[in-house]
Design a protein around this motif. Sequence first.
Motif, mmCIF file in Angstrom:
data_model
loop_
_atom_site.group_PDB
_atom_site.id
_atom_site.type_symbol
_atom_site.label_atom_id
_atom_site.label_comp_id
_atom_site.label_asym_id
_atom_site.label_seq_id
_atom_site.Cartn_x
_atom_site.Cartn_y
_atom_site.Cartn_z
ATOM 1 N N ASP A 31 27.830 28.872 57.636
ATOM 2 C CA ASP A 31 28.657 27.976 58.436
ATOM 3 C C ASP A 31 30.059 27.867 57.837
ATOM 4 O OD1 ASP A 31 29.193 26.050 60.496
ATOM 5 O OD2 ASP A 31 28.946 24.469 58.994
ATOM 6 N N TRP A 32 30.128 27.694 56.519
ATOM 7 C CA TRP A 32 31.432 27.613 55.860
ATOM 8 C C TRP A 32 32.193 28.927 56.000
ATOM 9 C CZ3 TRP A 32 29.193 25.140 50.795
ATOM 10 C CH2 TRP A 32 28.954 23.800 51.016
ATOM 11 N N SER A 34 31.887 31.067 58.453
ATOM 12 C CA SER A 34 32.347 31.160 59.842
ATOM 13 C C SER A 34 33.577 30.286 60.065
ATOM 14 C CB SER A 34 31.236 30.737 60.803
ATOM 15 O OG SER A 34 30.161 31.621 60.727
ATOM 16 N N ARG A 35 33.523 29.067 59.505
ATOM 17 C CA ARG A 35 34.683 28.170 59.646
ATOM 18 C C ARG A 35 35.912 28.764 58.960
ATOM 19 N NH1 ARG A 35 32.283 22.179 58.329
ATOM 20 N NH2 ARG A 35 30.617 22.196 59.890
ATOM 21 N N LEU A 37 36.525 31.919 58.387
ATOM 22 C CA LEU A 37 36.985 33.065 59.169
ATOM 23 C C LEU A 37 37.754 32.600 60.397
ATOM 24 C CD1 LEU A 37 37.001 36.122 59.618
ATOM 25 C CD2 LEU A 37 34.828 35.878 60.821
ATOM 26 N N GLU A 38 37.244 31.565 61.058
ATOM 27 C CA GLU A 38 37.925 31.034 62.239
ATOM 28 C C GLU A 38 39.282 30.447 61.856
ATOM 29 O OE1 GLU A 38 38.469 30.722 66.130
ATOM 30 O OE2 GLU A 38 36.656 31.568 65.259
ATOM 31 N N ALA A 39 39.317 29.713 60.738
ATOM 32 C CA ALA A 39 40.587 29.142 60.277
ATOM 33 C C ALA A 39 41.575 30.250 59.914
ATOM 34 C CB ALA A 39 40.340 28.233 59.070
ATOM 35 N N THR A 40 41.080 31.307 59.302
ATOM 36 C CA THR A 40 41.943 32.437 58.946
ATOM 37 C C THR A 40 42.489 33.105 60.199
ATOM 38 O OG1 THR A 40 40.688 32.798 56.917
ATOM 39 C CG2 THR A 40 42.019 34.630 57.699
ATOM 40 N N LYS A 41 41.639 33.270 61.204
ATOM 41 C CA LYS A 41 42.101 33.868 62.466
ATOM 42 C C LYS A 41 43.163 32.992 63.114
ATOM 43 C CE LYS A 41 37.873 36.322 63.803
ATOM 44 N NZ LYS A 41 36.771 36.338 64.768
ATOM 45 N N ASP A 42 42.902 31.673 63.168
ATOM 46 C CA ASP A 42 43.869 30.750 63.768
ATOM 47 C C ASP A 42 45.201 30.815 63.023
ATOM 48 O OD1 ASP A 42 42.051 29.894 65.655
ATOM 49 O OD2 ASP A 42 41.548 28.029 64.599
#
Length: 126
Positions: A31-32, A34-35, A37-42
């Motif tokens: 979960d961390w 994924s979060r 990775l999502e924050a990095t993409k954003d």
Amino acid sequence: MGFSDTLKELLDQGLQVSREIAAKAGEKAQDWGSRGLEATKDFAVKAGAKVQELGEKGVLMLEIKQLEGQTKKLLGRFGAELYKAFEAGALTISVDDPEINAMVKEIRLIKDALEKREQELAAKNP
């Protein structure tokens, strides 16, 4: 139930609890991850957009400076032509003169282009 059975049961319970803890830790880590990775993409998307915006502003500022330089050169030429005409004895200067007319038109075109770029830059700087 004997000592070895009790010991085996406790070890099995400990093993079961360890498996549950490991499974939960794995889920949390995933979960961390994924979060993260999502924050990095954003962040990458936002940074890319900002870089593009700054690049566009930079191009507009460069174009404005170039147009201002062209205007100064053209006004210098215009002034030189007026001076030359007056030195030659002309009492008046007319826009009907082809050389003067061409310079006035060029000054207007550059002025319009300059105003357009300045408006575009102002729109990007709310």
